[in-house]
Scaffold this motif. Structure first.
Motif, PDB file in Angstrom:
ATOM      1  N   LYS A  95       0.856  -1.051   0.103  1.00 32.18           N
ATOM      2  CA  LYS A  95       0.111   0.011   0.126  1.00 32.18           C
ATOM      3  C   LYS A  95       0.738   1.343   0.009  1.00 32.18           C
ATOM      4  N   ALA A  96       0.447   2.216  -0.727  1.00 32.65           N
ATOM      5  CA  ALA A  96       1.263   3.419  -1.051  1.00 32.65           C
ATOM      6  C   ALA A  96       0.387   4.563  -1.238  1.00 32.65           C
ATOM      7  N   HIS A  97       0.977   5.882  -0.952  1.00 34.02           N
ATOM      8  CA  HIS A  97       0.195   6.910  -0.946  1.00 34.02           C
ATOM      9  C   HIS A  97       1.051   8.022  -1.975  1.00 34.02           C
ATOM     10  N   TYR A  98       0.595   8.549  -2.774  1.00 26.74           N
ATOM     11  CA  TYR A  98       1.360   9.479  -3.664  1.00 26.74           C
ATOM     12  C   TYR A  98       0.547  10.836  -3.798  1.00 26.74           C
ATOM     13  N   ALA A  99       1.081  11.920  -3.377  1.00 26.29           N
ATOM     14  CA  ALA A  99       0.182  13.140  -3.466  1.00 26.29           C
ATOM     15  C   ALA A  99       1.041  14.156  -4.224  1.00 26.29           C
ATOM     16  N   HIS A 100       0.537  14.753  -5.427  1.00 28.50           N
ATOM     17  CA  HIS A 100       1.082  15.807  -6.215  1.00 28.50           C
ATOM     18  C   HIS A 100       0.800  17.030  -5.272  1.00 28.50           C
ATOM     19  N   PRO A 101       1.805  17.955  -5.200  1.00 31.45           N
ATOM     20  CA  PRO A 101       1.255  19.296  -4.235  1.00 31.45           C
ATOM     21  C   PRO A 101       0.399  20.092  -4.856  1.00 31.45           C
ATOM     22  N   ARG A 102       0.102  19.962  -6.184  1.00 26.22           N
ATOM     23  CA  ARG A 102      -1.224  20.903  -6.681  1.00 26.22           C
ATOM     24  C   ARG A 102      -2.453  19.787  -7.196  1.00 26.22           C
ATOM     25  N   ALA A 103      -2.396  18.810  -6.271  1.00 30.00           N
ATOM     26  CA  ALA A 103      -3.354  17.615  -6.679  1.00 30.00           C
ATOM     27  C   ALA A 103      -4.767  18.183  -6.613  1.00 30.00           C
ATOM     28  N   THR A 104      -5.718  18.099  -7.421  1.00 29.30           N
ATOM     29  CA  THR A 104      -7.074  18.507  -7.395  1.00 29.30           C
ATOM     30  C   THR A 104      -7.938  17.296  -7.223  1.00 29.30           C
ATOM     31  N   ARG A 105      -7.490  16.110  -7.683  1.00 31.78           N
ATOM     32  CA  ARG A 105      -8.559  15.027  -7.581  1.00 31.78           C
ATOM     33  C   ARG A 105      -7.451  13.866  -7.062  1.00 31.78           C
ATOM     34  N   ARG A 106      -8.272  12.551  -6.862  1.00 29.41           N
ATOM     35  CA  ARG A 106      -7.747  11.388  -6.200  1.00 29.41           C
ATOM     36  C   ARG A 106      -8.571  10.179  -6.769  1.00 29.41           C
ATOM     37  N   ILE A 107      -7.753   9.328  -6.851  1.00 28.34           N
ATOM     38  CA  ILE A 107      -7.949   7.820  -7.282  1.00 28.34           C
ATOM     39  C   ILE A 107      -7.253   6.704  -6.720  1.00 28.34           C
ATOM     40  N   GLN A 108      -8.083   5.561  -6.410  1.00 30.65           N
ATOM     41  CA  GLN A 108      -7.474   4.544  -5.843  1.00 30.65           C
ATOM     42  C   GLN A 108      -7.155   3.342  -6.984  1.00 30.65           C
ATOM     43  N   LEU A 109      -5.813   3.278  -7.220  1.00 35.91           N
ATOM     44  CA  LEU A 109      -5.378   2.293  -8.245  1.00 35.91           C
ATOM     45  C   LEU A 109      -4.843   0.871  -7.526  1.00 35.91           C
ATOM     46  N   GLY A 110      -5.717  -0.160  -7.439  1.00 36.81           N
ATOM     47  CA  GLY A 110      -5.253  -1.025  -6.597  1.00 36.81           C
ATOM     48  C   GLY A 110      -4.793  -0.606  -5.187  1.00 36.81           C
ATOM     49  N   ASN A 111      -3.758  -0.882  -4.726  1.00 36.00           N
ATOM     50  CA  ASN A 111      -3.303  -0.648  -3.380  1.00 36.00           C
ATOM     51  C   ASN A 111      -2.449   0.771  -3.320  1.00 36.00           C
ATOM     52  N   THR A 112      -2.634   1.503  -4.808  1.00 37.50           N
ATOM     53  CA  THR A 112      -1.893   2.712  -4.744  1.00 37.50           C
ATOM     54  C   THR A 112      -2.948   3.808  -4.643  1.00 37.50           C
ATOM     55  N   ASP A 113      -2.720   4.820  -3.688  1.00 35.40           N
ATOM     56  CA  ASP A 113      -3.599   6.051  -3.441  1.00 35.40           C
ATOM     57  C   ASP A 113      -2.991   7.170  -4.080  1.00 35.40           C
ATOM     58  N   VAL A 114      -3.619   7.659  -5.295  1.00 32.49           N
ATOM     59  CA  VAL A 114      -2.914   8.535  -6.050  1.00 32.49           C
ATOM     60  C   VAL A 114      -3.842  10.077  -5.992  1.00 32.49           C
ATOM     61  N   ALA A 115      -3.057  11.083  -5.486  1.00 34.88           N
ATOM     62  CA  ALA A 115      -3.447  12.288  -5.370  1.00 34.88           C
ATOM     63  C   ALA A 115      -3.029  13.050  -6.794  1.00 34.88           C
ATOM     64  N   TYR A 116      -3.687  13.303  -7.850  1.00 39.83           N
ATOM     65  CA  TYR A 116      -2.838  13.917  -8.988  1.00 39.83           C
ATOM     66  C   TYR A 116      -3.686  15.236  -9.109  1.00 39.83           C
ATOM     67  N   ALA A 117      -2.767  16.054 -10.105  1.00 39.02           N
ATOM     68  CA  ALA A 117      -2.994  17.374 -10.620  1.00 39.02           C
ATOM     69  C   ALA A 117      -3.727  17.138 -11.774  1.00 39.02           C
ATOM     70  N   PHE A 118      -4.917  17.746 -11.899  1.00 37.32           N
ATOM     71  CA  PHE A 118      -5.752  17.672 -13.094  1.00 37.32           C
ATOM     72  C   PHE A 118      -6.283  18.890 -13.938  1.00 37.32           C
ATOM     73  N   ARG A 119      -5.880  19.145 -15.003  1.00 31.80           N
ATOM     74  CA  ARG A 119      -6.307  20.385 -15.833  1.00 31.80           C
ATOM     75  C   ARG A 119      -6.647  19.918 -17.151  1.00 31.80           C
ATOM     76  N   ARG A 120      -7.746  20.929 -17.511  1.00 26.74           N
ATOM     77  CA  ARG A 120      -8.202  20.793 -18.828  1.00 26.74           C
ATOM     78  C   ARG A 120      -7.345  21.478 -19.932  1.00 26.74           C
ATOM     79  N   ALA A 121      -7.291  20.941 -21.141  1.00 26.54           N
ATOM     80  CA  ALA A 121      -6.181  21.396 -22.102  1.00 26.54           C
ATOM     81  C   ALA A 121      -6.850  21.264 -23.563  1.00 26.54           C
ATOM     82  N   LYS A 122      -6.250  22.136 -24.273  1.00 23.89           N
ATOM     83  CA  LYS A 122      -6.654  22.132 -25.585  1.00 23.89           C
ATOM     84  C   LYS A 122      -5.835  20.776 -26.454  1.00 23.89           C
TER      85      LYS A 122
END
Length: 309
Positions: free
Chosen positions: A45-72
């Motif tokens: 089990k692991a947790h990774y958090a981006h300093p500018r994270a705006t969303r979070r998802i559980q990928l198996g045992n890995t908890d990931v807070a990620y930076a999300f943006r809309r782009a062209k």
């Protein structure tokens, strides 16, 4: 066995010895009754958090807070850098579709997060200690900083001394060790670390600017383009950029890398003056002046540099 599965097993090396158990009969890891497992499930089990994270998802045992943006853009983009996972998506793609794509790539994401964590740990161990005698990479060789407050060296000046090459019959060309050049700084032996760092950085930036101009002038005619101005960047994760108006930005820390790698970045950015995206046509443009660009690009990605602080 994959390198990362081996990594998981290696984590248990060095545990206290226990009473040996009967050896089980070998069985296939993959078969009709033993489905393969995803890395996200095999890894602890692991947790990774981006300093500018705006969303979070559980990928198996890995908890990931990620930076999300809309782009062209037309597709969902994913990138794992020193800060963690960054995801960009077109405005018409739903959040559910983004999360579905992340789950589909969960093995890749888990692997890249582990790789990046290992790389950051290596970088931390290689952190530069700014003092007399410190050694850092320079154009693929080594540069030793020597503080010299003698009257022969002007105060706050810098003097570069090229290392003598080894005898030609000592080793073959492909086995030549890195040369150790010397950078003498007109600073007292008790100079503060920030003062040493700033003096070295100022010298390296001057060398970078001169080298970049030389290499831009070398590749621009071959690509049939003309650059207008070059500026230095200090970006943490980006080596260069190019604008349609001919402005080029290059990371001054490229001077730590070998000249061949620097040439790749220069050719890459100049190629953007002909093709502003990363389509097959763009890579064909790069390849037209650098057939082995893929190898140089791989070195750029795989050889981490010491943290600059």
């Amino acid at each position: 066995m994959s390198r990362f599965l081996q990594l998981v097993l290696d984590m248990f090396d060095g545990a206290p010895a226990a009473k040996p158990l009967p050896r089980p009969k070998p069985r296939a890891l993959h078969g009709p009754h033993q489905p393969s497992e995803h890395l996200g499930q095999v890894l602890p089990k692991a947790h990774y958090a981006h300093p500018r994270a705006t969303r979070r998802i559980q990928l198996g045992n890995t908890d990931v807070a990620y930076a999300f943006r809309r782009a062209k853009r037309r597709t969902i983009g994913m990138a794992v850098g020193p800060d963690g996972l960054e995801v960009s998506a077109p405005r018409w793609v739903t959040v559910g579709e983004v999360e579905s794509a992340l789950r589909e790539k969960s093995d890749w994401i888990a692997r890249k997060l582990v790789e990046m964590q290992e790389r950051q740990q290596q970088l931390g161990a290689a952190r530069i200690v700014w003092a007399d005698g410190v050694v850092l990479p320079y154009l693929g060789d080594q540069l030793q900083v020597v503080l010299d407050s003698s009257t022969a060296l002007k105060k706050n000046s810098a003097q570069f001394e090229v290392a003598p090459p080894p005898p030609p019959d000592e080793v073959s060309a492909k086995d030549l060790p890195p040369l150790r050049h010397t950078l003498r700084l007109g600073l007292p032996l008790n100079a503060e670390p920030p003062q040493i760092r700033d003096a070295v950085q100022a010298w390296l930036m001057r060398q970078a600017k001169a080298l970049f101009v030389e290499r831009l002038n070398h590749f621009a005619p071959q690509l049939g383009v003309q650059w207008q101005r070059v500026s230095l960047s200090s970006a943490a994760t980006r080596w260069g950029s190019a604008s349609a108006d001919g402005a080029i930005r290059l990371n001054w820390r490229l001077v730590h890398h070998k000249p061949d790698v620097i040439d790749y970045v220069v050719a890459h950015e100049l190629s953007h003056l002909r093709v502003m995206d990363h389509s097959p046509r763009f890579w064909e443009t790069v390849q037209s002046v650098m057939p082995d660009y893929a190898q140089r690009r791989r070195i750029l990605k795989d050889e981490p540099l010491p943290p600059w602080s």
